[in-house]
Design a protein around this motif. Structure first.
Motif, PDB file in Angstrom:
ATOM      1  N   THR A  73       0.907  -1.188   0.095  1.00  0.00           N
ATOM      2  CA  THR A  73      -0.012  -0.412   0.170  1.00  0.00           C
ATOM      3  C   THR A  73       0.914   1.377  -0.696  1.00  0.00           C
ATOM      4  N   LEU A  74      -0.029   2.201  -0.682  1.00  0.00           N
ATOM      5  CA  LEU A  74       1.200   3.510  -1.121  1.00  0.00           C
ATOM      6  C   LEU A  74       0.421   4.645  -0.558  1.00  0.00           C
ATOM      7  N   VAL A  75       0.557   5.517  -0.137  1.00  0.00           N
ATOM      8  CA  VAL A  75       0.138   6.584   1.101  1.00  0.00           C
ATOM      9  C   VAL A  75       0.778   7.454   0.249  1.00  0.00           C
ATOM     10  N   THR A  76      -0.017   8.870  -0.412  1.00  0.00           N
ATOM     11  CA  THR A  76      -0.078   9.975  -0.805  1.00  0.00           C
ATOM     12  C   THR A  76      -0.024  10.844   0.178  1.00  0.00           C
ATOM     13  N   ALA A  77       0.445  11.039   0.951  1.00  0.00           N
ATOM     14  CA  ALA A  77      -0.014  12.129   2.572  1.00  0.00           C
ATOM     15  C   ALA A  77       1.186  12.671   3.255  1.00  0.00           C
ATOM     16  N   ASP A  78       0.729  13.844   3.690  1.00  0.00           N
ATOM     17  CA  ASP A  78       1.508  14.136   4.811  1.00  0.00           C
ATOM     18  C   ASP A  78       1.752  12.867   5.861  1.00  0.00           C
ATOM     19  N   ALA A  79       3.147  12.338   6.389  1.00  0.00           N
ATOM     20  CA  ALA A  79       3.219  11.652   7.821  1.00  0.00           C
ATOM     21  C   ALA A  79       2.176  11.371   8.234  1.00  0.00           C
ATOM     22  N   GLU A  80       1.592  12.393   9.477  1.00  0.00           N
ATOM     23  CA  GLU A  80       1.069  12.167  10.326  1.00  0.00           C
ATOM     24  C   GLU A  80      -0.618  12.053  10.158  1.00  0.00           C
ATOM     25  N   ALA A  81      -0.953  13.238   8.761  1.00  0.00           N
ATOM     26  CA  ALA A  81      -2.594  12.267   8.296  1.00  0.00           C
ATOM     27  C   ALA A  81      -2.457  11.188   8.352  1.00  0.00           C
ATOM     28  N   ALA A  82      -1.857  10.361   7.523  1.00  0.00           N
ATOM     29  CA  ALA A  82      -1.661   8.544   6.586  1.00  0.00           C
ATOM     30  C   ALA A  82      -1.240   8.414   7.953  1.00  0.00           C
ATOM     31  N   TYR A 102      11.908  21.370  13.340  1.00  0.00           N
ATOM     32  CA  TYR A 102      12.884  20.318  12.651  1.00  0.00           C
ATOM     33  C   TYR A 102      12.174  18.796  13.454  1.00  0.00           C
ATOM     34  N   LEU A 103      12.751  18.773  15.106  1.00  0.00           N
ATOM     35  CA  LEU A 103      12.274  18.562  15.756  1.00  0.00           C
ATOM     36  C   LEU A 103      11.080  17.642  16.539  1.00  0.00           C
ATOM     37  N   ALA A 104      10.777  18.731  16.485  1.00  0.00           N
ATOM     38  CA  ALA A 104       9.219  18.775  17.295  1.00  0.00           C
ATOM     39  C   ALA A 104       8.054  18.260  16.060  1.00  0.00           C
ATOM     40  N   ALA A 105       8.613  18.198  14.675  1.00  0.00           N
ATOM     41  CA  ALA A 105       7.930  17.820  14.045  1.00  0.00           C
ATOM     42  C   ALA A 105       8.127  16.297  13.364  1.00  0.00           C
ATOM     43  N   LEU A 106       9.657  15.959  14.134  1.00  0.00           N
ATOM     44  CA  LEU A 106       9.564  14.223  13.998  1.00  0.00           C
ATOM     45  C   LEU A 106       8.906  13.682  15.217  1.00  0.00           C
ATOM     46  N   ARG A 107       9.328  14.373  16.330  1.00  0.00           N
ATOM     47  CA  ARG A 107       8.068  13.898  17.197  1.00  0.00           C
ATOM     48  C   ARG A 107       6.699  13.845  17.262  1.00  0.00           C
ATOM     49  N   ALA A 108       6.393  14.518  16.478  1.00  0.00           N
ATOM     50  CA  ALA A 108       4.680  14.806  15.519  1.00  0.00           C
ATOM     51  C   ALA A 108       4.310  12.952  15.277  1.00  0.00           C
ATOM     52  N   VAL A 109       5.447  12.955  14.578  1.00  0.00           N
ATOM     53  CA  VAL A 109       5.841  11.605  13.549  1.00  0.00           C
ATOM     54  C   VAL A 109       5.370  10.736  14.226  1.00  0.00           C
ATOM     55  N   PHE A 110       6.279  10.235  15.078  1.00  0.00           N
ATOM     56  CA  PHE A 110       6.658   8.931  15.577  1.00  0.00           C
ATOM     57  C   PHE A 110       5.434   9.220  17.000  1.00  0.00           C
ATOM     58  N   ALA A 111       4.852   9.985  17.817  1.00  0.00           N
ATOM     59  CA  ALA A 111       4.063   9.827  18.293  1.00  0.00           C
ATOM     60  C   ALA A 111       2.433   9.595  17.695  1.00  0.00           C
ATOM     61  N   ALA A 156      17.053  11.001  19.389  1.00  0.00           N
ATOM     62  CA  ALA A 156      17.435  10.424  19.266  1.00  0.00           C
ATOM     63  C   ALA A 156      17.053  10.367  21.419  1.00  0.00           C
ATOM     64  N   PHE A 157      17.452  11.466  22.214  1.00  0.00           N
ATOM     65  CA  PHE A 157      16.821  11.637  23.027  1.00  0.00           C
ATOM     66  C   PHE A 157      15.943  12.112  23.502  1.00  0.00           C
ATOM     67  N   ALA A 158      15.853  13.467  22.200  1.00  0.00           N
ATOM     68  CA  ALA A 158      13.992  14.007  21.917  1.00  0.00           C
ATOM     69  C   ALA A 158      13.041  12.506  21.898  1.00  0.00           C
ATOM     70  N   LEU A 159      13.620  11.774  21.502  1.00  0.00           N
ATOM     71  CA  LEU A 159      12.681  10.898  21.374  1.00  0.00           C
ATOM     72  C   LEU A 159      12.013   9.316  22.884  1.00  0.00           C
ATOM     73  N   GLN A 160      13.590   9.915  23.405  1.00  0.00           N
ATOM     74  CA  GLN A 160      14.067   9.246  24.709  1.00  0.00           C
ATOM     75  C   GLN A 160      13.195   9.928  25.872  1.00  0.00           C
ATOM     76  N   SER A 161      12.674  10.740  25.656  1.00  0.00           N
ATOM     77  CA  SER A 161      12.309  12.325  26.726  1.00  0.00           C
ATOM     78  C   SER A 161      11.057  12.341  26.159  1.00  0.00           C
ATOM     79  N   ASP A 162      10.507  11.203  24.922  1.00  0.00           N
ATOM     80  CA  ASP A 162       9.180  11.044  24.598  1.00  0.00           C
ATOM     81  C   ASP A 162       9.014  10.281  25.003  1.00  0.00           C
ATOM     82  N   GLY A 163       9.287   8.767  26.011  1.00  0.00           N
ATOM     83  CA  GLY A 163       9.293   7.936  26.206  1.00  0.00           C
ATOM     84  C   GLY A 163       9.567   6.278  25.628  1.00  0.00           C
TER      85      GLY A 163
END
Length: 345
Positions: free
Chosen positions: A15-24, A98-107, A166-173
């Motif tokens: 499956t290939l999805v055309t979208a912003d990562a968070e939205a998808a 940038y880090l906030a955007a990636l943290r949101a995607v991984f959340a 890596a440290f930001a994601l650690q702080s997110d749990g």
């Protein structure tokens, strides 16, 4: 925000999805992914998609209203009032953005991961300048005070972006289990002469809980001459650091091979093939083989040319790829179709 649109393909396993990562990610079922393997766009290194414009005057050269806005994802032209939209990860105005955007995607990804899922993130570093063999700002900005403030460090600094994430994601749990050095022999030369050439990138293994899926046997490597040295040390040594690994006492384990360790020497992909930063298939292949159960579901929220999908198909796993640029999905589909017929390109 990019409209989320799944593209139906001939192969039900892809499956290939055309979208912003968070939205998808918001549209994927909960607990449906066994392994996430991705390489997000590195901060301010490449432009992966064209600008979109709303209103304004045709033919205008579209200058930003201020230097501060020049590197931002959204701004208004000072000449015609046209609005610029550039919704892609990696072009945020500051390192923190940038880090906030990636943290949101991984959340968002955390909701769709199965409890025993593994997450593998490959990320290269950036410099606070565009004269280090990278581009890191709109041309002409490097070295100006407003740009240095965006990087939060003085001019010409290596930013340490992989470890910041890596440290930001650690702080997110998230639980950081491994930091793997991807050694890149024959890496692309850079035109700098006042620092050492970069020959590696980082690959991190994250999990959400201590009990997770991991098949070391799937990525063991054949023993070489160092096994004989270790055996001699085991027979004759009495020091605490003498080799006494369980593989020396268990022939069956010895036949399977050794732990590959956390330095992986894998040549870069030189084919390009329509994508500015292709990853070698061997990197996601190892991640999937070790971190995804047979028949499991692999996700890449920044799928680009589909390298993770090529590796997932070869290993018999299902794959979902997300990208904002439909042209990359076309490229990915060609590679996946070629893989189904005996090749990966």
């Amino acid at each position: 925000m990019t409209t989320c649109a799944a593209h139906a393909r001939a192969d039900a396993a892809i499956t290939l999805v055309t979208a912003d990562a968070e939205a998808a990610l918001r549209n994927l079922p909960e607990d449906s992914v066994d392994c996430l393997v991705t390489s997000p766009p590195y901060w301010r290194l490449r432009d992966y998609a064209p600008d979109a414009w709303t209103g304004g005057r045709p033919g205008c050269r579209h200058r930003p209203a201020s230097l501060r806005d020049a590197g931002a994802r959204r701004w208004r032209c000072q000449d015609c009032g046209d609005r610029r939209e550039h919704p892609q990860t990696g072009l945020e105005a500051t390192a923190d953005d940038y880090l906030a955007a990636l943290r949101a995607v991984f959340a968002a990804a955390r909701r769709v991961l199965a409890p025993r899922a593994t997450v593998w993130v490959n990320l290269g570093d950036s410099y606070s300048t565009n004269s280090d063999g990278y581009w890191c700002a709109t041309p002409g900005q490097a070295g100006q005070p407003h740009y240095r403030s965006r990087a939060d460090v003085p001019h010409k600094n290596l930013l340490g972006m992989p470890w910041r994430l890596a440290f930001a994601l650690q702080s997110d749990g998230w639980i950081l289990r491994s930091a793997i050095v991807w050694h890149k022999p024959h890496a692309t030369p850079t035109p700098v002469s006042d620092r050492l050439a970069t020959r590696h990138e980082m690959l991190f293994l994250f999990v959400t809980q201590p009990d997770y899926y991991f098949d070391l046997d799937a990525i063991r490597q054949p023993y070489t001459g160092d096994r004989a040295l270790s055996r001699r040390a085991y027979r004759g040594g009495t020091k605490p650091n003498t080799a006494r690994g369980t593989w020396l006492r268990a022939p069956a384990d010895g036949q399977r091979g050794r732990n590959p360790g956390n330095v992986w020497t894998v040549p870069p992909d030189r084919t390009r093939g329509g994508h500015p930063a292709p990853s070698p298939v061997e990197i996601p292949r190892r991640c999937i083989a070790a971190g995804c159960p047979p028949g499991g579901h692999v996700l890449d929220p920044f799928s680009g040319s589909g390298t993770t999908g090529v590796a997932a198909r070869a290993l018999g796993r299902r794959f979902t790829g997300i990208d904002t640029n439909p042209a990359y999905h076309d490229l990915a589909q060609r590679r996946l179709d070629a893989g189904r017929h005996g090749g990966d390109r």
